[in-house]
Design an enzyme around this catalytic site. Structure first.
Site, mmCIF file in Angstrom:
data_model
loop_
_atom_site.group_PDB
_atom_site.id
_atom_site.type_symbol
_atom_site.label_atom_id
_atom_site.label_comp_id
_atom_site.label_asym_id
_atom_site.label_seq_id
_atom_site.Cartn_x
_atom_site.Cartn_y
_atom_site.Cartn_z
ATOM 1 N N GLU A 454 0.838 -1.204 0.000
ATOM 2 C CA GLU A 454 0.000 0.000 0.000
ATOM 3 C C GLU A 454 0.873 1.253 0.000
ATOM 4 O OE1 GLU A 454 -3.010 -0.030 3.048
ATOM 5 O OE2 GLU A 454 -3.408 -2.178 2.833
ATOM 6 N N LEU A 455 1.841 1.313 -0.882
ATOM 7 C CA LEU A 455 2.820 2.389 -0.841
ATOM 8 C C LEU A 455 2.208 3.731 -1.213
ATOM 9 C CD1 LEU A 455 5.698 3.532 -0.680
ATOM 10 C CD2 LEU A 455 6.040 2.758 -3.045
#
Length: 577
Positions: A454-455
């Site tokens: 989930e960068l």
């Protein structure tokens, strides 16, 4: 340059500029920490070189043995503080490093360690970062500080800066040794990561080429023929979450389809979305997004079956008694997993178990998390089943240390859960590359694949945002245990986090978006030339899928496809055109 230099202080008491913060007494001491009193460095990986060992040694402080002790502390807020005389500059990332220890004091129930906070504040009150250290108590035990901070304001620089050390309960003595605050020099780190990525993600390839002779059915040499090798897909996927609202914007669809390999649904598959009221289940929006990805050839990760944090659980589920809740859990498992059986290569089974325990607490069942994994695998054996959590890579959360994450995985496996991967969310702020790498090294001891799931990076300044994104992307790409990266959105107005966009609301690609495109281009191998006298063509390329274009003496262009997989030895391929 160390902004805090203990050795330049000439005071006779040896406290080197330290002062008490709150109610405590300070004193200076000298010790000789032996190697076995320090936490071990991260385990070496199979691709570590002598240069990597040198990098590890350089970034680890060698303790001097001179420390300051805070005793007679009356609360967890009491501790030590000192000014940072050389003021930090805005938009520059700083590393906070050193050693802390705890000793004496009260026993903490069910705990073998204490949490120590290292906090940096500017202008008297504003918190700008720091780090967290979890330390075992003992006179000769030391924990390594791995903190960072940045002053992001575009206005005037800070007028003052202080570092505070506190956290353990009242009565526990707190020690600080060799505190350093210094600007991060990313240039040598990025140079090192490029070299490491070449070793981890590339392979030498030898193509042995020949051509069938139509007149006699034999094989002739193609020496001197022009050849072009094009990589059509890298085996390291880079993806993003997508939303139903985003797909209504042509600019959103265009950037996603051009620059991302995989997808994950931001919210549309979560339980609170698919069943907001009990018994009213709809997968219509999820189906629409999955169908879109199928049309464009984008694999979709399953996010998520359950979510362990209570405030992410819808109200009607929270209102159930234990018997009703267990029935609802089983219905969710059967309904979701069987519906999409075989569709998802990955599932995040119970999101953020380091930060929540809703189902364990409400059901009074310590085995329920493992049960979710076991049942998911029983219904659909095809996907890899992931744990997924945040702050693990940041060094700032006592609930989410790499050690605690490994312990969670180990406990699930002991209970029969087929954990197939570790999700590191990557909602980062002022990232420091070697801090991220140390966390990944510690997780890699499990032998499980790691994904950055989930960068996103948040910085109002576009250049800073682009640099932060590059730092995390390069650390992930160069680490042998990481198998892919998913961004948590990319377009302004369709993202959970502000100041994280790669594309503005009007469709303009930001500097961060351009940096991502540049990295993808850098991580794609192309080669061209002529076949040598022995019928061979050699190149070094990133792992992935390739197409060969061979131009014959008659000017005919012939095509072949091949894959470059991981391997230390050169890949030798016989190709008959």
């Amino acid at each position: 340059m160390n902004l805090v230099d203990d050795h330049c202080d000439s005071s006779s008491d040896g406290l080197a500029g330290w002062a008490p913060s709150g109610s405590c007494t300070l004193s200076a001491h000298t010790d000789d920490p032996s190697p076995d009193t320090l936490p071990p460095p991260p385990a070496a990986t199979a691709v570590d070189s002598d240069e990597e060992a040198i990098q590890r040694a350089r970034r680890r402080l060698q303790p001097s043995g001179r420390y300051v002790l805070a005793s007679h502390r009356k609360s967890d807020k009491d501790g030590l503080c000192r000014a940072i005389p050389r003021l930090p500059k805005p938009k520059v990332t700083y590393r906070v490093a050193g050693w802390v220890g705890v000793s004496g004091g009260v026993e903490v129930e069910d705990s073998d360690s204490h949490v120590v906070h290292v906090e940096v504040r500017v202008d008297g009150h504003r918190h700008v970062g720091g780090g967290v250290v979890v330390v075992e108590p003992g006179n000769n035990k030391w924990g390594e500080i791995k903190g960072s901070f940045r002053v992001d304001d575009d206005d005037e620089p800070p007028r003052s800066a202080m570092v505070y050390v506190h956290g353990p309960p009242a009565g526990v003595d707190l020690k600080v040794m060799d505190l350093q605050v210094s600007a991060v020099n990313k240039i040598p780190r990025l140079r090192h990561l490029r070299k490491k990525a070449d070793k981890v993600r590339k392979r030498d390839v030898v193509l042995k080429l020949s051509s069938k002779a139509e007149e006699d059915g034999g094989v002739s040499s193609v020496a001197g023929a022009h050849i072009q090798v094009i990589q059509v897909q890298n085996s390291f996927p880079i993806g993003s979450c997508i939303t139903k609202a985003g797909l209504q914007d042509p600019n959103y669809v265009d950037f996603f389809t051009k620059h991302f390999d995989w997808a994950v649904l931001e919210n549309e598959l979560k339980w609170y979305y698919t069943e907001p009221a009990q018994g009213h289940v709809s997968y219509a929006d999820a189906d629409e997004l999955i169908d879109f990805c199928d049309r464009h050839g984008k694999p979709v990760r399953g996010h998520c079956i359950f979510w362990a944090v209570e405030n992410a659980v819808q109200q009607w589920v929270r209102a159930l008694n234990p018997t009703q809740l267990r029935a609802a859990v089983e219905a969710r498992l059967r309904g979701l997993v069987s519906r999409y059986s075989g569709r998802f290569p990955h599932y995040e089974v119970n999101n953020e178990m380091l930060h929540g325990s809703f189902f364990r607490d409400r059901l009074g069942d310590a085995d329920v998390d493992a049960h979710m994994f076991r049942e998911t695998a029983a219904i659909d054996s095809s996907p890899a089943l992931f744990v997924n959590d945040y702050n693990v890579e940041s060094g700032n959360d006592p609930n989410a240390t790499p050690e605690k994450y490994v312990a969670l995985v180990t406990d699930l496996q002991r209970r029969g859960a087929a954990v197939g991967g570790i999700g590191v969310q990557g909602h980062v702020t002022h990232p420091v590359g070697d801090v991220i790498c140390d966390a990944l090294d510690k997780l890699a001891v499990t032998g499980l694949p790691i994904w950055i799931t989930e960068l996103d990076v948040s910085a109002a300044d576009e250049a800073v945002r682009a640099d932060d994104l590059e730092i995390v992307m390069r650390e992930a790409f160069a680490h042998p245990a990481v198998e892919g990266v998913m961004l948590w959105g990319f377009m302004q107005g369709h993202m959970w986090r502000s100041h994280g966009q790669l594309v503005d609301a009007d469709g303009k690609v930001t500097e961060a978006g351009s940096r991502l495109v540049d990295l993808r281009r850098e991580w794609t191998s192309h080669a061209r030339g002529t076949v040598d006298a022995n019928g061979k063509f050699k190149f070094r390329g990133f792992h992935g899928t390739y197409q060969v274009l061979l131009t014959t003496a008659a000017g005919e262009v012939r095509k072949k496809a091949f894959d470059v997989n991981k391997g230390d030895a050169p890949l030798v391929l016989d190709m008959d055109f």
